[in-house]
Write a protein that holds these residues in place. Structure first.
Motif, mmCIF file in Angstrom:
data_model
loop_
_atom_site.group_PDB
_atom_site.id
_atom_site.type_symbol
_atom_site.label_atom_id
_atom_site.label_comp_id
_atom_site.label_asym_id
_atom_site.label_seq_id
_atom_site.Cartn_x
_atom_site.Cartn_y
_atom_site.Cartn_z
ATOM 1 N N LEU A 44 0.771 -1.047 -0.119
ATOM 2 C CA LEU A 44 0.062 -0.085 -0.181
ATOM 3 C C LEU A 44 0.922 1.215 0.098
ATOM 4 O O LEU A 44 0.623 2.158 -0.541
ATOM 5 N N ASP A 45 2.051 0.972 0.568
ATOM 6 C CA ASP A 45 2.933 2.505 0.656
ATOM 7 C C ASP A 45 3.319 2.634 -0.715
ATOM 8 O O ASP A 45 3.537 4.082 -1.105
ATOM 9 N N LYS A 46 3.644 1.828 -1.641
ATOM 10 C CA LYS A 46 3.998 1.858 -3.093
ATOM 11 C C LYS A 46 2.725 2.538 -3.709
ATOM 12 O O LYS A 46 3.224 3.460 -4.545
ATOM 13 N N PRO A 64 0.231 13.668 -14.731
ATOM 14 C CA PRO A 64 1.599 13.127 -14.121
ATOM 15 C C PRO A 64 2.117 14.600 -13.293
ATOM 16 O O PRO A 64 1.899 15.594 -13.778
ATOM 17 N N LEU A 65 2.795 14.417 -12.119
ATOM 18 C CA LEU A 65 3.396 15.372 -11.552
ATOM 19 C C LEU A 65 4.419 16.118 -12.407
ATOM 20 O O LEU A 65 5.358 15.250 -12.768
ATOM 21 N N ASN A 91 -9.300 14.214 -3.570
ATOM 22 C CA ASN A 91 -9.187 13.633 -4.796
ATOM 23 C C ASN A 91 -9.241 11.957 -4.474
ATOM 24 O O ASN A 91 -9.117 11.270 -5.661
ATOM 25 N N ILE A 92 -9.244 11.510 -3.336
ATOM 26 C CA ILE A 92 -9.627 10.197 -3.248
ATOM 27 C C ILE A 92 -10.759 10.056 -2.513
ATOM 28 O O ILE A 92 -11.240 10.200 -1.337
ATOM 29 N N ARG A 147 2.853 6.481 -5.635
ATOM 30 C CA ARG A 147 2.344 6.307 -7.015
ATOM 31 C C ARG A 147 1.379 7.441 -7.177
ATOM 32 O O ARG A 147 1.120 8.316 -8.086
ATOM 33 N N ILE A 148 0.501 7.598 -6.243
ATOM 34 C CA ILE A 148 -0.800 8.296 -6.238
ATOM 35 C C ILE A 148 -0.084 9.780 -5.999
ATOM 36 O O ILE A 148 -0.770 10.756 -6.805
ATOM 37 N N LYS A 149 0.922 10.167 -5.287
ATOM 38 C CA LYS A 149 1.600 11.228 -5.183
ATOM 39 C C LYS A 149 1.973 12.026 -6.400
ATOM 40 O O LYS A 149 2.267 13.294 -6.515
ATOM 41 N N GLN A 150 2.435 11.100 -7.440
ATOM 42 C CA GLN A 150 3.095 11.612 -8.616
ATOM 43 C C GLN A 150 1.812 12.148 -9.623
ATOM 44 O O GLN A 150 2.110 12.606 -10.430
#
Length: 355
Positions: A261-263, A352-353, A314-315, A267-270
């Motif tokens: 889940l940390d991965k 994308p970020l 956003n989630i 990914r969402i932060k990007q």
């Protein structure tokens, strides 16, 4: 020897194993009547021969494993060596534990109550406690055969009905019927989900099996989630599946899934400008209402982990019960694929970020 055998029987009948988990919800909670006949084998302390009797029980089914029942009884024992007959009249309150409920249903039982004993013209009230094991066999929704074997302890509290003892040990064998009142509740019939139709054929000049618009490794012909983020782990159907397994009927995430889940969080932060929906899905085992609430709780648990418990515009999370299967519900493998937590991406906001 007789007392030791009866005590051994009583000990064995109080032991049981945990029942196997069942997918179907148990709904039967009817009242019932239970007439029965009894064969009594007394211990040597009564100085009596075996005898017969009968009675009537009134009970209620509490849940999948327990019945509670009130029983009235009468029994007669022929005295040995001109010792005089015994007339026993009384009743018990029983608790029955069913190891499982089926056409044949074994159970253990304990009961406590009182009894009035008449012997040689004298009477005395006393205490009885019973323990044993038995079974029911269902012939009809409203008619079952029932039988059990019980050890019974009887203390007559100084009534002096039998010289030398006020404690008696008997074995009883009961055979009778259970007659539930009313119609047997049945679980609602769940309509089988139609297999997912194959995707519409592409124009002859385009071969979807060689196309992968979202570059997730699943071609467009098979991809049921055509807008997943590049590079994320997807299922064989191209959906961003968060592979988190929950215990049966639970919504607590196990620590072993935290690294995965940390991965997902990284990914969402990007993609800070992208809207995500955490979706909970189930197979069609059990009731729709129960599965809907379970899918909502599991989706919310994953969302809270991804947002560290804070609100994120956003989630969002939503439970879909079994409304959106990605595989058949006719096989265990298909049902396992349908039980999933899935992330859907709004491709209109997917950006994308910027580095």
């Amino acid at each position: 020897m007789f007392k030791k055998s009866l005590l051994t029987l009583a000990t064995i009948t109080t032991l049981g194993s945990l029942p196997a988990a069942q997918a179907d919800e148990f709904l039967d909670d009817r009242w019932y009547a239970a007439p029965f006949g009894t064969f009594v084998q007394p211990g040597g302390d009564r100085n009596a021969h075996s005898g017969w009797g009968g009675g009537l029980g009134l009970g209620k089914i509490i849940n999948e494993h327990f019945n509670v029942e009130i029983r009235g009884l009468y029994q007669n024992l022929e005295g040995a060596k001109a010792n005089g007959n015994w007339d026993l009249t009384g009743g018990t309150v029983d608790a029955q534990y069913y190891f499982f409920r089926d056409k044949f249903s074994p159970y253990a039982v304990i009961g406590v109550g009182g009894i009035n004993s008449t012997h040689n013209g004298d009477s005395g009230a006393g205490f009885i406690g019973e323990a044993g094991a038995g079974f029911t066999y269902e012939l009809h929704d409203n008619f079952l055969i029932r039988s059990d074997v019980r050890y019974r302890y009887n203390n007559n509290f100084n009534a002096k009905l039998q010289p030398g003892t006020e404690e008696f040990h008997d074995m009883t064998v009961n055979l009778g019927f259970v007659i539930p009142f009313g119609e047997k509740p049945k679980a609602a019939v769940v309509a089988k989900a139609e297999p997912t139709p194959p995707p519409a054929p592409m124009p002859a000049k385009l071969d979807c099996s060689k196309m992968d618009d979202d570059k997730d490794g699943v071609n467009n012909c098979l991809d049921k989630c055509p807008s997943t983020l590049p590079g994320v782990e997807v299922s064989i159907y191209g959906c961003w599946i968060v592979d988190v397994k929950f215990d049966n009927d639970k919504d607590v995430i196990k620590p072993q899934y935290f690294p995965k889940l940390d991965k997902v969080v990284d990914r969402i932060k990007q993609y800070p400008g992208t809207a995500f929906e955490v979706q909970g899905h189930t197979s069609n085992t059990g009731s729709y209402k129960h599965n809907l609430k379970l899918s909502e709780r599991r989706a919310l648990a994953v969302k809270k982990y991804l947002t560290k418990g804070s609100e994120s515009p956003n989630i969002s999370s939503k439970g879909y019960s079994w409304d959106q299967p990605i595989d058949t519900n006719e096989t265990e493998e298909g049902r396992a694929n349908n039980r999933r937590v899935q992330l859907e991406v709004d491709n209109k906001t997917q950006q994308p970020l910027k580095k």
